[in-house]
Design a protein around this motif. Structure first.
Motif, short mmCIF file in Angstrom:
data_model
loop_
_atom_site.label_atom_id
_atom_site.label_comp_id
_atom_site.label_asym_id
_atom_site.label_seq_id
_atom_site.Cartn_x
_atom_site.Cartn_y
_atom_site.Cartn_z
N VAL A 1 -32.71 18.63 -25.69
CA VAL A 1 -33.66 18.89 -26.68
C VAL A 1 -35.04 18.56 -26.19
CG1 VAL A 1 -34.69 18.55 -29.13
CG2 VAL A 1 -32.22 19.07 -28.62
N THR A 2 -36.08 19.32 -26.12
CA THR A 2 -37.43 19.25 -25.72
C THR A 2 -38.41 19.08 -26.97
OG1 THR A 2 -37.00 19.50 -23.43
CG2 THR A 2 -39.37 19.52 -24.03
N LEU B 1 -27.06 15.95 -25.71
CA LEU B 1 -26.71 15.00 -24.87
C LEU B 1 -27.89 14.12 -24.32
CD1 LEU B 1 -24.64 17.34 -22.05
CD2 LEU B 1 -23.74 15.66 -23.58
N ILE B 2 -29.00 15.01 -24.26
CA ILE B 2 -30.36 14.27 -24.06
C ILE B 2 -31.30 14.82 -24.87
CG2 ILE B 2 -32.22 13.62 -22.45
CD1 ILE B 2 -29.88 13.50 -20.41
N ASP B 3 -32.22 13.74 -25.57
CA ASP B 3 -33.30 14.30 -26.27
C ASP B 3 -34.57 13.81 -25.71
OD1 ASP B 3 -35.24 14.51 -28.30
OD2 ASP B 3 -34.59 13.22 -29.73
N ARG B 4 -35.17 14.82 -24.99
CA ARG B 4 -36.19 14.45 -24.22
C ARG B 4 -37.51 14.07 -25.07
NH1 ARG B 4 -37.78 17.06 -18.85
NH2 ARG B 4 -39.78 17.19 -19.79
N SER B 5 -37.59 14.21 -26.34
CA SER B 5 -38.54 14.25 -27.32
C SER B 5 -38.56 12.90 -27.63
CB SER B 5 -38.71 15.17 -28.35
OG SER B 5 -37.70 14.86 -29.38
N ASN B 6 -37.38 11.93 -27.36
CA ASN B 6 -37.53 10.72 -27.98
C ASN B 6 -37.69 10.45 -29.29
OD1 ASN B 6 -37.02 7.91 -27.65
ND2 ASN B 6 -39.30 7.26 -27.32
N ARG C 1 -31.92 9.15 -25.62
CA ARG C 1 -33.23 9.50 -26.06
C ARG C 1 -34.24 9.10 -25.02
NH1 ARG C 1 -33.18 11.37 -31.27
NH2 ARG C 1 -31.94 10.69 -32.70
N LEU C 2 -35.09 10.29 -24.33
CA LEU C 2 -35.84 9.68 -23.32
C LEU C 2 -37.48 10.28 -23.75
CD1 LEU C 2 -34.10 11.50 -20.28
CD2 LEU C 2 -34.11 8.88 -21.01
#
Length: 194
Positions: free
Chosen positions: A119-120, A145-150, A164-165
């Motif tokens: 997710v971005t 898997l990965i939340d690029r939006s933190n 979360r990144l």
């Protein structure tokens, strides 16, 4: 799995890329997660999705069905459903809108979780959720898997993320000079034509 262990799966697959990338949202970023390089390895994908399934179970309880957006969500949706012991279906774009096809259905009252890869901005997730809401299911949440939006992307339902990144991304007309100096690549699939 720890955040570091998740990112190590991406690094070991050469899937954590640095440079100048145009994301499917149209925004630009110095980091791209090429998840398909991870998904080519069933053992890596299974580990990541089993960990995501554990987080889903802890947050939402029993799940009857996983629904994912095509294309990027199909593999993690399927593998997460396998770990949860439930079916997985996906929505596809038809006339510009996500819809169930191929005879897939969402049973009335089913406890549904939407599973996405990364997710971005949350656009694909929101579109997938809109398609799910056209059915009489109980949409209990979403996972990726990965939340690029933190955690900043609002998709309209609770979102569980394996990691979360806080990865920077910029509008095309406001790039930092160091990013603008690099040639841009567009590795995503949203705008591919048949």
């Amino acid at each position: 799995m720890t955040d570091s262990q998740v990112l190590d799966e991406f690094r070991a697959s050469d899937a954590l890329l640095e440079g100048h990338f145009i994301l499917s949202s149209g925004r630009h970023s110095p980091v791209f997660l090429q998840k398909m390089l991870v998904f080519q390895y069933p053992d890596r994908t299974e580990r990541l999705c089993r960990a995501l399934a554990d987080k889903i179970r802890a947050e939402f309880g029993k799940v009857d069905l996983i629904v994912s957006p095509a294309m990027g969500g199909i593999i993690p949706g399927y593998e997460t459903a396998r770990a949860l012991g439930c079916p997985a279906v996906f929505v596809e774009r038809e006339e510009g809108e996500f819809r169930l096809r191929r005879g897939f259905r969402i049973p009335d009252g089913a406890r549904v979780v939407m599973v996405e890869d990364i997710v971005t901005t949350g656009l694909s997730s929101r579109e997938c959720i809109a398609a799910i809401r056209k059915h009489s299911a109980n949409l209990i949440g979403a996972a990726c898997l990965i939340d690029r939006s933190n955690g900043r992307a609002d998709i309209g339902v609770p979102l569980v993320a394996l990691v979360r990144l806080d990865v920077p991304d910029y509008p095309a007309d406001d790039l930092p000079p160091e990013l603008a100096a690099l040639p841009a690549e567009k590795p995503g699939s949203r705008d591919l034509k048949a």
